[in-house]
Write a protein that holds these residues in place. Structure first.
Motif, PDB file in Angstrom:
ATOM      1  N   ASP A   6       0.832  -1.210   0.000  1.00 22.77           N
ATOM      2  CA  ASP A   6       0.000   0.000   0.000  1.00 22.77           C
ATOM      3  C   ASP A   6       0.867   1.260   0.000  1.00 22.77           C
ATOM      4  O   ASP A   6       0.544   2.246  -0.652  1.00 22.77           O
ATOM      5  CB  ASP A   6      -0.933   0.027   1.209  1.00 22.77           C
ATOM      6  N   GLU A   7       1.957   1.213   0.737  1.00 21.55           N
ATOM      7  CA  GLU A   7       2.864   2.359   0.843  1.00 21.55           C
ATOM      8  C   GLU A   7       3.676   2.577  -0.437  1.00 21.55           C
ATOM      9  O   GLU A   7       4.186   3.666  -0.676  1.00 21.55           O
ATOM     10  CB  GLU A   7       3.802   2.154   2.036  1.00 21.55           C
ATOM     11  N   ASN A   8       3.773   1.530  -1.270  1.00 24.37           N
ATOM     12  CA  ASN A   8       4.606   1.578  -2.481  1.00 24.37           C
ATOM     13  C   ASN A   8       3.819   1.167  -3.708  1.00 24.37           C
ATOM     14  O   ASN A   8       4.277   0.360  -4.527  1.00 24.37           O
ATOM     15  CB  ASN A   8       5.815   0.647  -2.289  1.00 24.37           C
ATOM     16  N   SER A   9       2.646   1.729  -3.862  1.00 23.64           N
ATOM     17  CA  SER A   9       1.764   1.332  -4.963  1.00 23.64           C
ATOM     18  C   SER A   9       2.376   1.577  -6.345  1.00 23.64           C
ATOM     19  O   SER A   9       1.989   0.935  -7.316  1.00 23.64           O
ATOM     20  CB  SER A   9       0.416   2.039  -4.843  1.00 23.64           C
ATOM     21  N   ASP A  10       3.365   2.449  -6.422  1.00 25.71           N
ATOM     22  CA  ASP A  10       4.024   2.711  -7.703  1.00 25.71           C
ATOM     23  C   ASP A  10       4.994   1.588  -8.086  1.00 25.71           C
ATOM     24  O   ASP A  10       5.500   1.566  -9.208  1.00 25.71           O
ATOM     25  CB  ASP A  10       4.778   4.041  -7.656  1.00 25.71           C
ATOM     26  N   LYS A  11       5.204   0.624  -7.194  1.00 27.74           N
ATOM     27  CA  LYS A  11       6.145  -0.459  -7.464  1.00 27.74           C
ATOM     28  C   LYS A  11       5.462  -1.819  -7.532  1.00 27.74           C
ATOM     29  O   LYS A  11       6.113  -2.865  -7.472  1.00 27.74           O
ATOM     30  CB  LYS A  11       7.224  -0.467  -6.386  1.00 27.74           C
ATOM     31  N   LEU A  12       4.157  -1.825  -7.699  1.00 27.50           N
ATOM     32  CA  LEU A  12       3.412  -3.080  -7.713  1.00 27.50           C
ATOM     33  C   LEU A  12       3.668  -3.929  -8.953  1.00 27.50           C
ATOM     34  O   LEU A  12       3.261  -5.091  -8.992  1.00 27.50           O
ATOM     35  CB  LEU A  12       1.911  -2.811  -7.551  1.00 27.50           C
ATOM     36  N   ASP A  13       4.338  -3.383  -9.942  1.00 32.39           N
ATOM     37  CA  ASP A  13       4.693  -4.175 -11.123  1.00 32.39           C
ATOM     38  C   ASP A  13       5.757  -5.212 -10.799  1.00 32.39           C
ATOM     39  O   ASP A  13       5.944  -6.164 -11.541  1.00 32.39           O
ATOM     40  CB  ASP A  13       5.189  -3.273 -12.257  1.00 32.39           C
ATOM     41  N   TYR A  14       6.456  -5.024  -9.690  1.00 33.30           N
ATOM     42  CA  TYR A  14       7.495  -5.972  -9.278  1.00 33.30           C
ATOM     43  C   TYR A  14       6.879  -7.105  -8.480  1.00 33.30           C
ATOM     44  O   TYR A  14       6.089  -6.887  -7.572  1.00 33.30           O
ATOM     45  CB  TYR A  14       8.552  -5.301  -8.394  1.00 33.30           C
ATOM     46  N   LYS A  58       9.466   2.710   0.373  1.00 29.65           N
ATOM     47  CA  LYS A  58       9.094   3.505   1.538  1.00 29.65           C
ATOM     48  C   LYS A  58       8.479   2.551   2.566  1.00 29.65           C
ATOM     49  O   LYS A  58       7.677   1.688   2.197  1.00 29.65           O
ATOM     50  CB  LYS A  58       8.086   4.580   1.163  1.00 29.65           C
TER      51      LYS A  58
END
Length: 75
Positions: free
Chosen positions: A32-40, A50
């Motif tokens: 949730d804190e790193n939604s921009d990295k969910l592609d990984y 973060k």
């Protein structure tokens, strides 16, 4: 200042949550804190994540979790 964690090649969300918080179920809050990295799914070296604020980390133990099991798990 927000705390961060830098990934090591081969790590996954749940492995990071387990390493940092002792329970892989915390990966939801980490994601949730790193939604921009969910592609990984499997991280390469050097991705900076973060970390959720300590007071934002909610125990993964649900209300219907048996009391005896929570005691065994230290929750």
């Amino acid at each position: 200042m927000q705390k961060t964690y830098t990934t090591i090649s081969g790590q996954t969300w749940d492995a990071i949550a387990y390493a940092l918080y002792g329970n892989e179920y915390y990966c939801t809050q980490l994601m949730d804190e790193n939604s921009d990295k969910l592609d990984y799914f499997v991280f390469p070296d050097g991705i900076v994540l973060k970390l959720p604020e300590q007071d934002a980390i909610i125990s993964p133990v649900s209300a219907n979790y048996p009391k005896w099991r929570a005691l065994l798990n230290g929750k």
